[in-house]
Design a protein around this motif. Structure first.
Motif, PDB file in Angstrom:
ATOM      1  N   GLU A 181      39.145  39.581  52.690  1.00  0.00           N
ATOM      2  CA  GLU A 181      39.458  40.240  51.415  1.00  0.00           C
ATOM      3  C   GLU A 181      40.097  41.620  51.606  1.00  0.00           C
ATOM      4  O   GLU A 181      40.021  42.486  50.739  1.00  0.00           O
ATOM      5  N   ALA A 232      45.772  29.567  50.077  1.00  0.00           N
ATOM      6  CA  ALA A 232      46.141  30.323  48.876  1.00  0.00           C
ATOM      7  C   ALA A 232      45.279  29.916  47.683  1.00  0.00           C
ATOM      8  O   ALA A 232      44.763  30.775  46.965  1.00  0.00           O
ATOM      9  N   LEU A 233      45.110  28.638  47.499  1.00  0.00           N
ATOM     10  CA  LEU A 233      44.342  28.165  46.350  1.00  0.00           C
ATOM     11  C   LEU A 233      42.847  28.416  46.515  1.00  0.00           C
ATOM     12  O   LEU A 233      42.179  28.822  45.565  1.00  0.00           O
ATOM     13  N   ASP A 234      42.325  28.180  47.710  1.00  0.00           N
ATOM     14  CA  ASP A 234      40.887  28.382  47.944  1.00  0.00           C
ATOM     15  C   ASP A 234      40.476  29.837  47.782  1.00  0.00           C
ATOM     16  O   ASP A 234      39.373  30.129  47.328  1.00  0.00           O
ATOM     17  N   HIS A 235      41.366  30.745  48.153  1.00  0.00           N
ATOM     18  CA  HIS A 235      41.026  32.176  48.143  1.00  0.00           C
ATOM     19  C   HIS A 235      41.672  32.943  46.994  1.00  0.00           C
ATOM     20  O   HIS A 235      41.427  34.139  46.844  1.00  0.00           O
ATOM     21  N   GLU A 236      42.510  32.278  46.224  1.00  0.00           N
ATOM     22  CA  GLU A 236      43.260  32.931  45.155  1.00  0.00           C
ATOM     23  C   GLU A 236      43.988  34.174  45.663  1.00  0.00           C
ATOM     24  O   GLU A 236      43.974  35.239  45.040  1.00  0.00           O
ATOM     25  N   MET A 243      49.220  39.134  40.545  1.00  0.00           N
ATOM     26  CA  MET A 243      47.797  38.785  40.598  1.00  0.00           C
ATOM     27  C   MET A 243      46.918  39.968  40.191  1.00  0.00           C
ATOM     28  O   MET A 243      45.923  39.792  39.504  1.00  0.00           O
ATOM     29  N   LEU A 279      44.306  39.569  37.091  1.00  0.00           N
ATOM     30  CA  LEU A 279      42.854  39.545  37.364  1.00  0.00           C
ATOM     31  C   LEU A 279      42.138  40.786  36.920  1.00  0.00           C
ATOM     32  O   LEU A 279      42.528  41.813  36.755  1.00  0.00           O
TER      33      LEU A 279
END
Length: 154
Positions: free
Chosen positions: A74, A108-112, A150, A154
């Motif tokens: 992250e 990309a999708l799993d971690h946004e 993003m 978010l």
């Protein structure tokens, strides 16, 4: 009406963004060109060199696992995948192209986390050279634009 329909300009302001780059070493002269143009564009967009982590891996199949580790941390606003897969005489091209692409998308999708996928998949070396500089630059622009988008969403 969606923002895209309104003609909203993409935010390409890179100041303060943290970007991770994973570069495959296979076909190194080509991937080095991708990296060089990507890094130059990131700098021109205002991303500080101290905010860029650039690592290399053996080949395109190894890119996703390192992207995953970076995403797990992250510590990054966006990631960039760099590589070059040139068609050969066997099915191996399809395997590497399909699996590396699927791996990048999954991370990309799993971690946004946005990932600019600049793993070239080409028929021959001439096609790769014709694309390397532009695709490296494009990857930098996509990473910065998507990181900003993003953040806004978010």
């Amino acid at each position: 009406m969606q923002d895209a329909d309104k003609g909203q300009a993409a935010s390409l302001e890179g100041e303060g963004l943290r970007i991770g780059i994973v570069q495959a070493r296979f076909n190194a002269p080509l991937t080095n060109q991708l990296a060089q143009s990507c890094l130059a564009e990131l700098e021109s967009l205002g991303v500080s060199p101290k905010d860029i982590k650039h690592v290399t891996v053996p080949g395109a199949l190894e890119v996703a696992i390192v992207l995953n580790a970076m995403a797990d941390s992250e510590d990054y606003d966006a990631l960039i995948a760099l590589g070059c897969i040139i068609r050969g005489e066997t099915y191996h091209f399809e395997l590497v192209a399909n699996e590396s692409g699927a791996g990048v998308t999954r991370v990309a999708l799993d971690h946004e986390v946005p990932i600019a996928n600049a793993i070239l998949t080409v028929e021959n070396e001439a096609q790769a050279w014709a694309r390397a500089e532009d695709k490296g630059r494009d990857a930098a622009r996509v990473a910065v634009e998507m990181a900003n988008l993003m953040e806004e969403l978010l």
